[in-house]
Scaffold this motif. Structure first.
Motif, mmCIF file in Angstrom:
data_model
loop_
_atom_site.group_PDB
_atom_site.id
_atom_site.type_symbol
_atom_site.label_atom_id
_atom_site.label_comp_id
_atom_site.label_asym_id
_atom_site.label_seq_id
_atom_site.Cartn_x
_atom_site.Cartn_y
_atom_site.Cartn_z
ATOM 1 N N ASN A 92 1.073 -1.373 0.275
ATOM 2 C CA ASN A 92 0.047 0.069 0.063
ATOM 3 C C ASN A 92 0.906 1.466 -0.392
ATOM 4 O OD1 ASN A 92 -2.023 -2.112 -0.044
ATOM 5 N ND2 ASN A 92 -2.662 -1.566 2.314
ATOM 6 N N ILE A 93 1.699 0.950 0.886
ATOM 7 C CA ILE A 93 2.793 2.746 1.027
ATOM 8 C C ILE A 93 3.743 3.126 -0.650
ATOM 9 C CG2 ILE A 93 4.689 3.494 1.843
ATOM 10 C CD1 ILE A 93 4.128 1.939 4.368
ATOM 11 N N PHE A 94 4.317 1.627 -1.386
ATOM 12 C CA PHE A 94 5.043 1.669 -2.367
ATOM 13 C C PHE A 94 3.880 2.397 -3.644
ATOM 14 C CE2 PHE A 94 5.160 -0.357 -6.529
ATOM 15 C CZ PHE A 94 6.176 -0.214 -7.165
ATOM 16 N N CYS A 95 2.471 1.904 -3.481
ATOM 17 C CA CYS A 95 1.334 2.402 -4.750
ATOM 18 C C CYS A 95 0.510 3.834 -3.882
ATOM 19 C CB CYS A 95 0.362 1.568 -4.725
ATOM 20 S SG CYS A 95 -0.039 0.206 -4.474
ATOM 21 N N LEU A 96 0.617 4.123 -2.893
ATOM 22 C CA LEU A 96 0.093 5.630 -2.089
ATOM 23 C C LEU A 96 2.191 6.506 -2.673
ATOM 24 C CD1 LEU A 96 -1.447 5.781 0.647
ATOM 25 C CD2 LEU A 96 -2.008 6.259 -1.122
ATOM 26 N N ASP A 97 3.339 5.740 -2.988
ATOM 27 C CA ASP A 97 4.228 6.432 -3.145
ATOM 28 C C ASP A 97 4.039 6.987 -4.606
ATOM 29 O OD1 ASP A 97 7.279 7.911 -2.799
ATOM 30 O OD2 ASP A 97 7.523 5.935 -3.909
ATOM 31 N N GLN A 98 4.297 5.947 -5.078
ATOM 32 C CA GLN A 98 3.648 5.857 -7.130
ATOM 33 C C GLN A 98 2.535 7.752 -6.816
ATOM 34 O OE1 GLN A 98 6.198 5.675 -9.250
ATOM 35 N NE2 GLN A 98 7.766 4.708 -7.239
ATOM 36 N N ILE A 99 1.568 7.407 -6.658
ATOM 37 C CA ILE A 99 0.383 7.874 -6.878
ATOM 38 C C ILE A 99 1.209 9.642 -6.256
ATOM 39 C CG2 ILE A 99 -1.403 8.582 -6.129
ATOM 40 C CD1 ILE A 99 -2.248 5.509 -5.737
ATOM 41 N N PHE A 100 1.645 9.607 -5.192
ATOM 42 C CA PHE A 100 1.873 10.923 -4.912
ATOM 43 C C PHE A 100 3.312 11.723 -5.995
ATOM 44 C CE2 PHE A 100 0.213 10.075 -0.395
ATOM 45 C CZ PHE A 100 -0.355 10.627 -0.474
ATOM 46 N N HIS A 101 4.034 11.059 -6.663
ATOM 47 C CA HIS A 101 4.732 10.978 -7.433
ATOM 48 C C HIS A 101 4.133 11.536 -8.914
ATOM 49 C CE1 HIS A 101 8.737 10.545 -5.061
ATOM 50 N NE2 HIS A 101 8.294 8.988 -4.833
ATOM 51 N N ILE A 102 3.428 10.501 -9.031
ATOM 52 C CA ILE A 102 2.428 11.219 -10.267
ATOM 53 C C ILE A 102 1.848 12.708 -10.078
ATOM 54 C CG2 ILE A 102 0.377 10.329 -11.960
ATOM 55 C CD1 ILE A 102 1.583 7.306 -11.242
ATOM 56 N N ILE A 103 1.763 12.771 -8.892
ATOM 57 C CA ILE A 103 0.714 14.089 -8.941
ATOM 58 C C ILE A 103 1.490 15.063 -9.387
ATOM 59 C CG2 ILE A 103 -0.834 15.049 -7.011
ATOM 60 C CD1 ILE A 103 -2.673 12.648 -6.116
ATOM 61 N N SER A 104 2.582 15.000 -7.936
ATOM 62 C CA SER A 104 3.338 15.976 -8.398
ATOM 63 C C SER A 104 4.174 16.513 -9.112
ATOM 64 C CB SER A 104 4.474 15.982 -6.786
ATOM 65 O OG SER A 104 5.727 14.694 -7.605
ATOM 66 N N LEU A 105 4.144 15.249 -10.518
ATOM 67 C CA LEU A 105 4.799 15.377 -11.650
ATOM 68 C C LEU A 105 3.512 16.335 -12.265
ATOM 69 C CD1 LEU A 105 6.352 12.146 -12.827
ATOM 70 C CD2 LEU A 105 7.092 14.797 -12.106
ATOM 71 N N LEU A 106 2.458 15.849 -12.031
ATOM 72 C CA LEU A 106 1.119 16.418 -12.567
ATOM 73 C C LEU A 106 1.094 18.018 -12.451
ATOM 74 C CD1 LEU A 106 -1.724 13.741 -12.844
ATOM 75 C CD2 LEU A 106 -0.083 14.715 -14.926
ATOM 76 N N PHE A 107 0.912 18.459 -11.008
ATOM 77 C CA PHE A 107 1.491 19.200 -10.739
ATOM 78 C C PHE A 107 2.871 20.751 -11.990
ATOM 79 C CE2 PHE A 107 2.533 22.785 -7.907
ATOM 80 C CZ PHE A 107 1.535 23.621 -7.857
ATOM 81 N N ILE A 108 3.453 20.215 -11.577
ATOM 82 C CA ILE A 108 4.747 20.623 -11.964
ATOM 83 C C ILE A 108 4.464 20.317 -13.199
ATOM 84 C CG2 ILE A 108 7.087 20.368 -12.215
ATOM 85 C CD1 ILE A 108 7.522 18.758 -9.711
ATOM 86 N N SER A 109 4.622 19.480 -13.972
ATOM 87 C CA SER A 109 3.848 19.816 -15.163
ATOM 88 C C SER A 109 3.001 20.781 -16.072
ATOM 89 C CB SER A 109 3.699 18.709 -16.346
ATOM 90 O OG SER A 109 1.940 17.925 -15.772
ATOM 91 N N TYR A 110 2.168 21.475 -15.035
ATOM 92 C CA TYR A 110 1.056 22.067 -15.257
ATOM 93 C C TYR A 110 1.156 23.842 -15.050
ATOM 94 C CZ TYR A 110 -3.534 25.279 -14.693
ATOM 95 O OH TYR A 110 -4.665 25.944 -13.726
ATOM 96 N N ILE A 111 2.508 23.983 -14.124
ATOM 97 C CA ILE A 111 2.220 25.211 -13.541
ATOM 98 C C ILE A 111 3.358 26.631 -15.229
ATOM 99 C CG2 ILE A 111 3.974 26.557 -11.945
ATOM 100 C CD1 ILE A 111 1.904 25.983 -11.036
ATOM 101 N N PRO A 112 3.719 25.072 -15.797
ATOM 102 C CA PRO A 112 4.554 26.444 -17.009
ATOM 103 C C PRO A 112 3.412 26.763 -18.039
ATOM 104 C CG PRO A 112 6.720 24.196 -16.577
ATOM 105 C CD PRO A 112 5.095 24.372 -15.435
ATOM 106 N N LEU A 113 2.590 25.908 -17.873
ATOM 107 C CA LEU A 113 1.491 26.185 -18.854
ATOM 108 C C LEU A 113 0.418 27.332 -18.466
ATOM 109 C CD1 LEU A 113 0.000 22.653 -20.037
ATOM 110 C CD2 LEU A 113 1.576 24.093 -20.923
#
Length: 216
Positions: A92-113
């Motif tokens: 569960n921690i592994f899955c949540l870890d990757q989910i949080f990473h993907i969410i953070s990457l989505l946020f990072i990619s949204y800022i420049p736009l």
């Protein structure tokens, strides 16, 4: 987003060895070492593909990765000290870890736009793909898909097989051929049969999803 995903997969799965992953669970120093390696991977990836945003991409993604991995470290450490650590909770921690990473990457990619950041690519890279008549985005998607179906999918299978059990005709033929080849062991060893069937199906599903959503 493609640059961020490529950098993340390389830094979090390919640059990070199994030994480092284990050491990260016991000493925070190895979390820092991993995050520095992740930062370096993100920097190199963004410099090659999108140099105009390299500083922004590497620093923000590196900081977010450190925060998320720190949370994972202390969560596992707490479970270990309380003797409540189980394969299911690790999964569960592994899955949540990757989910949080993907969410953070989505946020990072949204800022420049959102802020309309100006960016640029290496002219030599752009010229190469134009002369070759190859789509840069499609090439990056293929590379990402191949990387995902190898180590990340294998790790996910290992985590998911601790607790549990759209089709293409070609995939069906491959599955049938593999099952026939291993029929003798499958019929005699129930544990192997469950592992083999679930692992094969999850690998196939991962390949189909990558093909469907990244390449097509």
């Amino acid at each position: 987003m493609m640059v961020l995903l490529l950098g993340h997969v390389l830094g979090d799965f390919y640059i990070q060895t199994e030994e480092i992953a284990k050491k990260k669970e016991s000493r925070f120093l190895w979390v820092l070492i991993h995050c520095l390696a992740y930062l370096g991977t993100m920097t190199l990836t963004s410099l090659v593909i999108l140099p105009g945003s390299a500083i922004y991409i590497s620093l923000t993604s590196g900081l977010c990765h450190l925060m998320i991995d720190s949370g994972k470290f202390y969560s596992l450490r707490s479970l270990t000290s309380q003797k409540k650590k189980t394969p299911e909770k690790e999964r569960n921690i592994f899955c949540l870890d990757q989910i949080f990473h993907i969410i953070s990457l989505l946020f990072i990619s949204y800022i420049p736009l959102y802020w309309h950041f100006q960016t640029w690519k290496w002219q030599i890279v752009t010229d190469f793909f134009e002369i070759a008549g190859i789509s840069f985005e499609l090439t990056a998607a293929w590379i990402l898909a191949l990387l995902l179906v190898h180590k990340p999918m294998n790790l996910l299978i290992q985590k998911m097989l601790l607790i549990s059990r759209g089709q293409y005709s070609a995939a069906g033929l491959v599955l049938t051929a593999k099952s026939i080849a291993r029929y003798d062991r499958i019929s005699k060893d129930q544990d192997f049969a469950e592992y083999y069937l679930l692992g094969t199906l999850m690998s196939t599903a991962g390949a189909i999803l990558c093909s469907r959503f990244l390449i097509i």
